[in-house]
Design a protein around this motif. Structure first.
Motif, mmCIF file in Angstrom:
data_model
loop_
_atom_site.group_PDB
_atom_site.id
_atom_site.type_symbol
_atom_site.label_atom_id
_atom_site.label_comp_id
_atom_site.label_asym_id
_atom_site.label_seq_id
_atom_site.Cartn_x
_atom_site.Cartn_y
_atom_site.Cartn_z
ATOM 1 N N THR A 1 0.856 -1.177 0.000
ATOM 2 C CA THR A 1 0.000 0.000 0.000
ATOM 3 C C THR A 1 0.896 1.232 0.000
ATOM 4 O OG1 THR A 1 -0.107 0.009 2.424
ATOM 5 C CG2 THR A 1 -1.833 -1.174 1.246
ATOM 6 N N GLU B 1 0.840 6.762 -6.411
ATOM 7 C CA GLU B 1 0.457 5.788 -7.440
ATOM 8 C C GLU B 1 0.555 6.388 -8.841
ATOM 9 O OE1 GLU B 1 -3.087 2.661 -8.716
ATOM 10 O OE2 GLU B 1 -3.184 3.702 -6.780
ATOM 11 N N THR C 1 1.374 -7.619 2.776
ATOM 12 C CA THR C 1 0.989 -6.287 2.328
ATOM 13 C C THR C 1 1.333 -5.287 3.426
ATOM 14 O OG1 THR C 1 -0.841 -7.132 0.996
ATOM 15 C CG2 THR C 1 -0.910 -4.799 1.593
ATOM 16 N N GLU D 1 2.799 -0.907 4.016
ATOM 17 C CA GLU D 1 2.952 0.401 3.393
ATOM 18 C C GLU D 1 4.395 0.601 2.943
ATOM 19 O OE1 GLU D 1 2.832 4.760 5.233
ATOM 20 O OE2 GLU D 1 0.832 3.837 5.174
#
Length: 265
Positions: free
Chosen positions: A20, A27, A59, A61
């Motif tokens: 993430t 992104e 997953t 950050e």
């Protein structure tokens, strides 16, 4: 422009997970950056958290992209993005540069900070491919991923858990002989990581090949029969230049290179 002499036979895999992003603008920046990297034709590999997530399914950050390349392609990548209007920075000309757009950035890495891990053709020959942000990109193979993280052991960052998770989830994809070859001079570092894995996952010890443990433990047994080095040596600065600075500057130990005091006991 540098290109590989042959197109490697990458294996297309489905990433088990992707990180993430902490920065909401990241992104769009990463999508644009990956697109430009692919279009440039300069060979590169995606590594770091993206590779760990792809192999393990974890997953978490991430604040950046880790782009690995050969030393000769490092200035080409920075210059390419500079010509496109991005800001670039050479943080350490021995291994690391950065490309920025606002607060978002990605790292361009061609070796480790301690000089043990130069990126070469073999990294591309054993790469995998994934679909990411609309592009098919090469990611670092699990063998090189472990090597790239083996020496990251500083006060504020330790990548041992990443190595343990890759060993757990991708053990059957690791080229164990090549991993040993990569860490031949620093085989004790590899042994420590493998012992760490065995302690963390006692039920999964069989995932480490018996021949490799036998080889490393036999080396240790032979080493224990020998006298210590006449010169006082501290290799801790291969982990952290700051944490082991007193050893070299105050306590008479030789650094990775150079002279130290002689033992007098």
């Amino acid at each position: 422009m540098s290109v590989l002499s042959e197109q490697p036979n990458e294996v297309l895999i489905e990433a088990k997970a992707v990180p993430t992003l902490g920065n909401p603008d990241a992104e769009a920046f990463y999508t644009e950056a990956i697109k430009e990297l692919v279009a440039s034709g300069i060979p590169f590999l995606l590594a770091g958290t993206y590779a760990v997530s792809a192999y393990t399914g974890l997953t978490r950050e991430t604040k950046d992209l880790d782009i690995f390349c050969k030393a000769g392609d490092y200035p080409r990548i920075l210059a390419h993005f500079q010509e496109l209007g991005y800001s670039v920075e050479i943080e350490d000309d021995r291994w690391l540069g950065k490309v920025f757009k606002g607060k978002a950035f990605f790292d361009v890495i061609f070796a480790s900070s301690n000089g043990t891990m130069p990126v070469g053709d073999a990294w591309f020959e054993h790469a995998r491919e994934i679909e990411l942000l609309g592009q098919r990109v090469r990611i670092i193979g699990p063998t090189e991923l472990i090597w790239s993280k083996a020496f990251i052991q500083v006060r504020h960052r330790y990548d041992g858990p990443d190595i343990a998770h890759v060993l757990l989830k991708a053990y059957d994809q690791i080229d164990w002989q090549r991993l040993l070859d990569c860490m031949e001079v620093h085989w004790e570092v590899l042994l420590v990581h493998l012992l760490n894995f065995r302690w963390i996952y006692p039920s999964e010890r069989s995932r480490i090949p018996e021949w490799l443990m036998d080889e490393l433990l036999e080396r240790l047994a032979q080493q224990r029969k020998l006298p210590p080095s006449n010169m006082k040596v501290c290799r801790g600065r291969m982990y952290s230049r700051i944490d082991y600075e007193p050893d070299v500057k105050e306590w008479g130990f030789a650094d990775v290179g150079g002279e130290g005091e002689w033992r007098n006991d």
